[in-house]
Write an enzyme that holds these catalytic residues in place. Sequence first.
Site, short mmCIF file in Angstrom:
data_model
loop_
_atom_site.label_atom_id
_atom_site.label_comp_id
_atom_site.label_asym_id
_atom_site.label_seq_id
_atom_site.Cartn_x
_atom_site.Cartn_y
_atom_site.Cartn_z
N ARG A 446 0.85 -1.18 0.00
CA ARG A 446 0.00 0.00 0.00
C ARG A 446 0.89 1.24 0.00
O ARG A 446 1.97 1.23 0.60
CB ARG A 446 -0.89 0.04 1.25
CG ARG A 446 -2.09 -0.87 1.22
CD ARG A 446 -3.15 -0.42 0.22
NE ARG A 446 -4.30 -1.29 0.23
CZ ARG A 446 -4.45 -2.39 -0.51
NH1 ARG A 446 -3.48 -2.77 -1.33
NH2 ARG A 446 -5.54 -3.14 -0.43
N GLU A 475 -4.02 7.69 -4.04
CA GLU A 475 -4.46 7.25 -5.37
C GLU A 475 -5.79 7.93 -5.72
O GLU A 475 -6.63 8.08 -4.84
CB GLU A 475 -4.62 5.73 -5.37
CG GLU A 475 -3.29 5.03 -5.16
CD GLU A 475 -3.44 3.53 -4.97
OE1 GLU A 475 -4.53 2.98 -5.20
OE2 GLU A 475 -2.44 2.90 -4.60
N HIS A 493 -1.90 0.65 -9.54
CA HIS A 493 -2.48 -0.32 -8.62
C HIS A 493 -3.16 -1.49 -9.36
O HIS A 493 -4.36 -1.73 -9.19
CB HIS A 493 -3.49 0.36 -7.67
CG HIS A 493 -3.69 -0.41 -6.39
ND1 HIS A 493 -4.03 0.19 -5.21
CD2 HIS A 493 -3.60 -1.74 -6.11
CE1 HIS A 493 -4.15 -0.73 -4.26
NE2 HIS A 493 -3.89 -1.92 -4.79
O1 LIG Z 1 -4.06 -4.40 -3.64
C1 LIG Z 1 -4.73 -5.38 -3.75
C2 LIG Z 1 -5.46 -5.99 -2.68
O2 LIG Z 1 -5.28 -5.60 -1.52
O3 LIG Z 1 -6.27 -6.87 -2.97
#
Ligand SMILES: O=CC(=O)O
Length: 529
Positions: A446, A475, A493
Amino acid sequence: MERNNANPQDLPMAVEVNQEGLQSNEDLHLVLVLRLPSFKLPLNDILRPHFHLIDPADSPEPACSFLSNHAQSVRALICVGYTPVTAETLNLLPSLELIVASSAGVDHIDIQECRRRGIIMTNASTSFAEDAADYAVALLIDVWRRISAADRFLHAGLWPVKGDYPLASKKQRLDVGRVLISSCDHDFIEQAITMMLMERSMKALVTILVVWLPELGGVDVDIAAHENDFQGSIEGASHPSPHAELHEASLSISSPRAKDMPSGAKTTGKIELRLGRFVAELNPIDPVQTLGPKIVPNALRDEAGLSWKVGCLSGCGPGPPGLGPNNGDDAIIDFFIGRIEKETKEDSEAQLRPNLRGKRVGIVGLGSIGFKVSKRLEAFGCSIAYNSRMEKPSVPFPYYANVLDLAAHSDALVLCCSLTEQTRHIINKDVMTALGKKGVIINVGRGGLIDEKELVQFLLRGDIGGAGLDVFENEPDVPRELFELDNVVLSPHIAISTPESFEAVHQLILTNLKAFFSNKPLQSVYQIE
Ligand SMILES: O=CC(=O)O
């Protein structure tokens, strides 16, 4: 736990219309779908035959009133992607017992509030691990070998025009910003440097700011290039230069005046210079009388993210009478040329990119993704070490109880852990410093794991070697400064976005919802700590 069917009178009319031939909505268990409007997954088609789905994003009603009016009896909720589930939302769902998250990370859900309300949560667990691990390794190889940068070079049609990539990349033109702290003759220096660069067939754009410290207590700003870009007035300048009215300089310097300053003392002030759209941040400088030429590593950057190399020379030039050594302009020029040659050489060497064999990779978070990353990188000949909350006795790799030590022993860090209060900004200034100038950071966890503002500064100053980022703190906003950097690979992402991962998580969601409504054990329960 007794799990009743939803009360039919609570079901909203025609929010999700069931397909013809299937059971009517009233016979199906009610499931609330929470998603940001941008998340449209084929999930509904898989679930609709089995559940009565209600989805505020499909309704013209504001979400709050939709939930108050239609979701009072909802016992199960699917949280799609990174849709926030806040305490306020949970307040509107008094019957909620289960949240089925479609993501592996659950930092967008108020976990403590769930715990307080006794709400169980499931997540994507290992559904995405293979794809996330592939992507982390791909980012690492890309940053190290500059695949995306080479791709941009070809896409821009530059190969036939500029010749082979390693010899003709953008880095061949070295942008050099130089800040002089001196009373030296800057016009002469700029001309001399330009001529010497031409003699050496070096292309460099040289911008020289001259900051003159006439008596050390006052700061004066003059400028040898781009003068017209430099507008405004000087704050705090006790000796305005002839061009002062053209200049904008935001100077804050806490140095004592020269006469009060013991010989050898250092100023502690920080100077920020704004030149048009360029900003130079200078580290505290040494007073004129203590030193010969001295480089203070710094960064001058423009809005487009172009990274400038800035040296801060102090104590050179004749200086005001009675103060400091007279190093003379020749010394300054030699010094400049030496630096520029060194940087140019380093830049062209930097075009030859290292391979992976023998590199030390530190994995932060050795869960299912981190472990798969380690297996992949072992196959490339990397040596692996890791940090996680606890040492894993079954794992053969060296364990570091803190990330700082891991960074100090790694050529690259790969972040695979979840974002919690404990891991927020786990990659901070100190960790980046320990990782060093050639170190690389890959993040598929993250954005909040990294202090992003610091990361940008480290990258702009060349204080770390590169970054491969699939996730960001805010984001979809990505710091613009990163866009021009060839040693940074950016991705929106999508590390886990493959049909295979989505299929796996859809099946997991279906299995968990069916299990919940038939009082069977759930899979992938997220352990709330
Ligand atoms: O980033 C992707 C997730 O947490 O599924």
